[in-house]
Scaffold this active site. Sequence first.
Site, PDB file in Angstrom:
ATOM      1  CD  GLN A 142      42.704  35.079  37.527  1.00  0.00           C
ATOM      2  OE1 GLN A 142      42.569  33.851  37.521  1.00  0.00           O
ATOM      3  NE2 GLN A 142      42.440  35.821  36.479  1.00  0.00           N
ATOM      4  N   GLY A 143      43.110  37.280  42.192  1.00  0.00           N
ATOM      5  CA  GLY A 143      41.983  37.904  42.884  1.00  0.00           C
ATOM      6  C   GLY A 143      41.203  38.816  41.953  1.00  0.00           C
ATOM      7  CB  SER A 145      35.682  36.086  40.597  1.00  0.00           C
ATOM      8  OG  SER A 145      36.084  35.617  39.347  1.00  0.00           O
ATOM      9  CD  GLU A 260      42.026  33.070  33.451  1.00  0.00           C
ATOM     10  OE1 GLU A 260      41.968  34.301  33.562  1.00  0.00           O
ATOM     11  OE2 GLU A 260      41.672  32.280  34.345  1.00  0.00           O
TER      12      GLU A 260
END
Length: 398
Positions: A142-143, A145, A260
């Site tokens: 998951q990109g 932050s 999430e």
Amino acid sequence: MTTLDPAVRLPLDRLVLGPDHPAVPFAHPFRAEFAEWLVRNLPTETEPHDEDARFARRRAWQATMNAGGWAGLAWPHEYGGRAEGPLAQLMAYEELALHRAPEPANTPGMILLGPTLMLLGTEELKQRFLPRILTGEDLFCQGFSEPDSGSDLASLRTRARRAGDDWVLDGQKIWTTFADRAGYCFVLARSEPSSQRHRGLTLLICPMDQPGVTVRPIRQISGDSEFAEVFFDGARCPAGWTVGEPGQGWAAAMTLFQFERGDPGYTDHARLLVELTDARDLVHAADDAVSHAARADLGRRATDLWRRCQELRALNIRLALVAETGGQIAEAGSVTNLVWGELAKDVADLVGDAVEAAGAEPTASVHHRLASRAKSIYSGTTEIQRTVIAERLLGLPR
Ligand SMILES: Cc1cc2nc3c(=O)[nH]c(=O)nc-3n(C[C@H](O)[C@H](O)[C@H](O)COP(=O)(O)OP(=O)(O)OC[C@H]3O[C@@H](n4cnc5c(N)ncnc54)[C@H](O)[C@@H]3O)c2cc1C
């Protein structure tokens, strides 16, 4: 923590006091079927300390679960799932915990991207990725932050621009879990150059194995390097690999956050109860080694934690019932996430103290305690969850 035969199941009625909940009864046939499969298929070796070996074990477990038809429990049949409802999912999570099953390897794909793709993805993307997420052939990271954009995600600066049949990505992500193991990253990037905040963003799927992507692992307090810095320097993604429409990335990210923030609560009340039970058994077994004062302190804390686990279970059942009848969990996921994150850290502290008091081998419990610190950070910090609850659930002023 004690090393136990992984096939040993702790009965749920030992962990949950009070009346059996009619929505997720201890004696449900679904539980019995899954438990029977688990006993036959669980890995027999105990969890290794080495990080690569641990991940390999998770990958193998993912493949086993998929081969048994259990990986995509709530996913539709057409994408390789079992099409069960949220209550069955909750029971399955409880059984996994009671049997001390490993986590599967592809949690970012299974919990985050998969359900989001089902809602927002094109048919081509769904057919291309969903079955391979379940098998673990396509691992995702998951990109979201960035170094200056964590809680304040809308300030992100990674850029995406169209060039022919591709998107081209430039920028930096950070804290990207499994970046060095994943084949693909779902990246939130600014696709409209002069846009501000949450406008003009796009959620893109980017292949990791290409010259424009550099991954630098970061060492965590636990000693693991589960996450990494990721540098995009002219990285290319096919034009059609957007999740949702170009420019609508914020809406896609918010959809993904609901999965999430809602999910860890489902999975973890039973795992936490198992940890508490193990700690109690350890202290009992150590008998004379544990001082009277330590025993009293541990007992008092364990009782309180056990009560909080029961409250989390009740909350999770309530949300599963909402979802089962077609309701949206939405921001209520922040409530489970807040309760779970703080509770998980406190349980890990108690387990660590119990191991210490009993004079048992501390490697696993020290690692567990340090790794648990991240639980009130990684799917939104405690402070951010409180803000979501205050503003969006309670309607308090900003
Ligand atoms: C183990 C781990 C795995 C992770 N994996 C991923 C991943 O795979 N992909 C990914 O994209 N990210 C990942 N993250 C990053 C995670 O999402 C961020 O760490 C988190 O959103 C917080 O952002 P930050 O670290 O920039 O902290 P900051 O946002 O800088 O926050 C610092 C402190 O300030 C507080 N704070 C910030 N803003 C406010 C506010 N408005 N009101 C009150 N308090 C505030 C925070 O609560 C926190 O205590 C991971 C993090 C961890 C620890």
